[in-house]
Design a protein around this motif. Structure first.
Motif, PDB file in Angstrom:
ATOM      1  N   ARG A 141      -7.535   8.578   2.200  1.00 46.72           N
ATOM      2  CA  ARG A 141      -6.761   9.594   1.465  1.00 46.72           C
ATOM      3  C   ARG A 141      -7.675  10.600   0.782  1.00 46.72           C
ATOM      4  O   ARG A 141      -8.885  10.461   0.763  1.00 46.72           O
ATOM      5  CB  ARG A 141      -5.875   8.901   0.419  1.00 46.72           C
ATOM      6  CG  ARG A 141      -4.841   7.975   1.026  1.00 46.72           C
ATOM      7  CD  ARG A 141      -4.083   7.241  -0.057  1.00 46.72           C
ATOM      8  NE  ARG A 141      -4.969   6.474  -0.921  1.00 46.72           N
ATOM      9  CZ  ARG A 141      -4.622   5.960  -2.085  1.00 46.72           C
ATOM     10  NH1 ARG A 141      -3.408   6.131  -2.537  1.00 46.72           N
ATOM     11  NH2 ARG A 141      -5.490   5.261  -2.799  1.00 46.72           N
ATOM     12  N   SER A 184       1.493   0.662  -3.452  1.00 45.03           N
ATOM     13  CA  SER A 184       1.550  -0.319  -4.541  1.00 45.03           C
ATOM     14  C   SER A 184       0.203  -0.369  -5.249  1.00 45.03           C
ATOM     15  O   SER A 184      -0.804   0.099  -4.713  1.00 45.03           O
ATOM     16  CB  SER A 184       1.867  -1.713  -3.978  1.00 45.03           C
ATOM     17  OG  SER A 184       0.892  -2.074  -3.000  1.00 45.03           O
ATOM     18  N   LEU A 204      -2.819   5.864  -7.699  1.00 42.77           N
ATOM     19  CA  LEU A 204      -1.620   6.351  -8.387  1.00 42.77           C
ATOM     20  C   LEU A 204      -1.392   5.423  -9.589  1.00 42.77           C
ATOM     21  O   LEU A 204      -1.378   4.199  -9.417  1.00 42.77           O
ATOM     22  CB  LEU A 204      -0.402   6.305  -7.470  1.00 42.77           C
ATOM     23  CG  LEU A 204       0.861   6.795  -8.190  1.00 42.77           C
ATOM     24  CD1 LEU A 204       0.865   8.321  -8.251  1.00 42.77           C
ATOM     25  CD2 LEU A 204       2.110   6.280  -7.543  1.00 42.77           C
ATOM     26  N   ILE A 207       3.967   2.822 -12.491  1.00 40.42           N
ATOM     27  CA  ILE A 207       4.749   2.494 -13.689  1.00 40.42           C
ATOM     28  C   ILE A 207       4.886   0.973 -13.799  1.00 40.42           C
ATOM     29  O   ILE A 207       4.800   0.406 -14.893  1.00 40.42           O
ATOM     30  CB  ILE A 207       6.144   3.170 -13.646  1.00 40.42           C
ATOM     31  CG1 ILE A 207       6.007   4.683 -13.394  1.00 40.42           C
ATOM     32  CG2 ILE A 207       6.925   2.870 -14.921  1.00 40.42           C
ATOM     33  CD1 ILE A 207       5.162   5.439 -14.375  1.00 40.42           C
ATOM     34  N   SER A 244       4.992  -2.596  -7.396  1.00 42.01           N
ATOM     35  CA  SER A 244       5.604  -1.287  -7.183  1.00 42.01           C
ATOM     36  C   SER A 244       7.051  -1.342  -7.644  1.00 42.01           C
ATOM     37  O   SER A 244       7.609  -2.432  -7.844  1.00 42.01           O
ATOM     38  CB  SER A 244       5.559  -0.860  -5.716  1.00 42.01           C
ATOM     39  OG  SER A 244       6.488  -1.613  -4.966  1.00 42.01           O
ATOM     40  N   SER A 245       7.640  -0.170  -7.782  1.00 45.09           N
ATOM     41  CA  SER A 245       9.018  -0.079  -8.267  1.00 45.09           C
ATOM     42  C   SER A 245      10.007  -0.740  -7.330  1.00 45.09           C
ATOM     43  O   SER A 245      11.064  -1.191  -7.753  1.00 45.09           O
ATOM     44  CB  SER A 245       9.416   1.392  -8.421  1.00 45.09           C
ATOM     45  OG  SER A 245       8.616   1.980  -9.396  1.00 45.09           O
TER      46      SER A 245
HETATM   47  N1  PDD Z   1       5.225   3.994  -4.235  1.00 40.03           N
HETATM   48  N2  PDD Z   1       0.345   3.327  -5.518  1.00 40.03           N
HETATM   49  C1  PDD Z   1       0.915   4.055  -4.544  1.00 40.03           C
HETATM   50  C2  PDD Z   1       0.035   4.747  -3.550  1.00 40.03           C
HETATM   51  C3  PDD Z   1       2.318   4.153  -4.454  1.00 40.03           C
HETATM   52  O1  PDD Z   1       2.880   4.881  -3.480  1.00 40.03           O
HETATM   53  C4  PDD Z   1       3.121   3.440  -5.390  1.00 40.03           C
HETATM   54  C5  PDD Z   1       4.622   3.485  -5.375  1.00 40.03           C
HETATM   55  C6  PDD Z   1       2.476   2.690  -6.390  1.00 40.03           C
HETATM   56  C7  PDD Z   1       3.242   1.936  -7.436  1.00 40.03           C
HETATM   57  O2  PDD Z   1       3.853   2.818  -8.360  1.00 40.03           O
HETATM   58  P1  PDD Z   1       5.173   2.413  -9.144  1.00 40.03           P
HETATM   59  O3  PDD Z   1       4.929   1.093  -9.813  1.00 40.03           O
HETATM   60  O4  PDD Z   1       5.318   3.491 -10.142  1.00 40.03           O
HETATM   61  O5  PDD Z   1       6.272   2.337  -8.154  1.00 40.03           O
HETATM   62  C8  PDD Z   1       1.089   2.669  -6.433  1.00 40.03           C
HETATM   63  C9  PDD Z   1       6.656   4.160  -4.154  1.00 40.03           C
HETATM   64  C10 PDD Z   1       7.439   2.940  -4.507  1.00 40.03           C
HETATM   65  C11 PDD Z   1       6.998   4.738  -2.789  1.00 40.03           C
HETATM   66  O6  PDD Z   1       6.199   5.538  -2.306  1.00 40.03           O
HETATM   67  O7  PDD Z   1       8.047   4.422  -2.239  1.00 40.03           O
END
Ligand code: PDD
Length: 286
Positions: A141, A184, A204, A207, A244-245
């Protein structure tokens, strides 16, 4: 079929049509968010909308809606979705310009805004019993992974490699460090400490990651360090999971066909997951 919010209107998904000159379509010039709702109640709404605001700010798009407007749209979506657990998808692109030009349109055009909801499934019985598999792949990336960009080609390629190998997630490795998953954040228990990569341009800021860190620091379940995880130390880990969410805390019991620790779900994941499930029922927005 649940309607979607599209540029100020509620329409059936197939009626939400963008121009072929939309910059999201042409360039991937936009950002997104995924916000979970459990039992009809939003988890981490403010944090997700804050992150959306930061992503938009980084690419010079003014947030098109107020916090109250976002909230009203999201509320309506989750109330209309048939499932109690919903993932809300928000996408904002720079909008449609008259001609294809890399530079921003001048004067600026109205951004394209989409908000949709889809049912979210809990972790499968098999994964809660045996854990999931992951593979490691080189992180190809860019250097602003902190922006939640809709440009996801490297993440898609990594996840597809995982699927082809019968695994649930790809762990991305850059400069000898295991950073995060394709969609994630990554946690590993090494020498009785829980490690996760620090926030920065190469991951990223999830959350779920932040909520989990706050929970652990409040409850003191295990020492936790935000430090880079060297790729080779990943194989000394007694437990690994990704967050992840849409997948909560996903336990990883095999990486590249090697067992993690005993190759079974471990006590750290079990305790943290239990506390996190509890957190999800109390730390909610209306
Ligand atoms: N993706 N890192 C990456 C590269 C992500 O795409 C995600 C989440 C996370 C976790 O972030 P969070 O806990 O805020 O969901 C980390 C989402 C779920 C998606 O692309 O569908």
């Amino acid at each position: 079929m649940t309607q979607v919010y599209f540029n100020g209107h509620w329409v059936a998904p197939e009626q939400a049509q963008i121009s072929v000159f939309d910059r999201g379509f042409l360039f991937g010039d936009g950002v997104y968010e995924v916000i979970p709702a459990f039992a009809g109640r939003l988890f981490g709404l403010d944090e997700h909308l804050d992150r959306l605001g930061r992503s938009l700010d980084q690419i010079d798009i003014a947030d098109p809606l107020t916090r109250d407007e976002w909230f009203a749209i999201i509320k309506r979506l989750i109330s209309e979705c048939a499932s109690p657990d919903v993932s809300v998808y928000i996408q904002v692109t720079r909008g449609t310009a008259a001609k294809r030009d890399h530079a921003y349109p001048n004067p600026a055009v109205a951004p394209t805004v989409l908000v949709s909801g889809s049912p979210m499934a809990a972790l499968s019985e098999a994964i809660r019993r045996d854990g999931a598999q992951a593979i490691t792949v080189p992180d190809i990336r860019w250097s602003r992974c902190d922006i939640k960009s809709i440009n996801l080609l490297p993440n898609i390629m990594a996840r597809q490699q995982a699927v082809a190998a019968g695994a649930s997630e790809a762990i991305l490795v850059r400069d000898g460090l295991a950073l995060e998953g394709a969609a994630s954040n990554l946690f590993a228990v090494i020498d009785d400490e829980l490690l996760t990569a620090p926030i920065g341009p190469h991951i990223l800021g999830g959350i779920t990651r932040q909520k989990l860190l706050d929970m652990i620091r409040g409850q003191g379940q295990i020492p936790v360090l935000e430090v880079p995880i060297p790729f080779d130390r990943l194989f000394d880990a007694t437990e690994v999971f990704v967050t992840s969410s849409t997948r909560d805390l996903l336990p990883i019991t095999r990486i590249n066909d090697h067992p993690v620790g005993a190759g079974r779900i471990g006590p750290v994941w079990t305790a943290l997951n239990q506390a996190f499930q509890q957190l999800k029922t109390v730390q909610v927005s209306p």
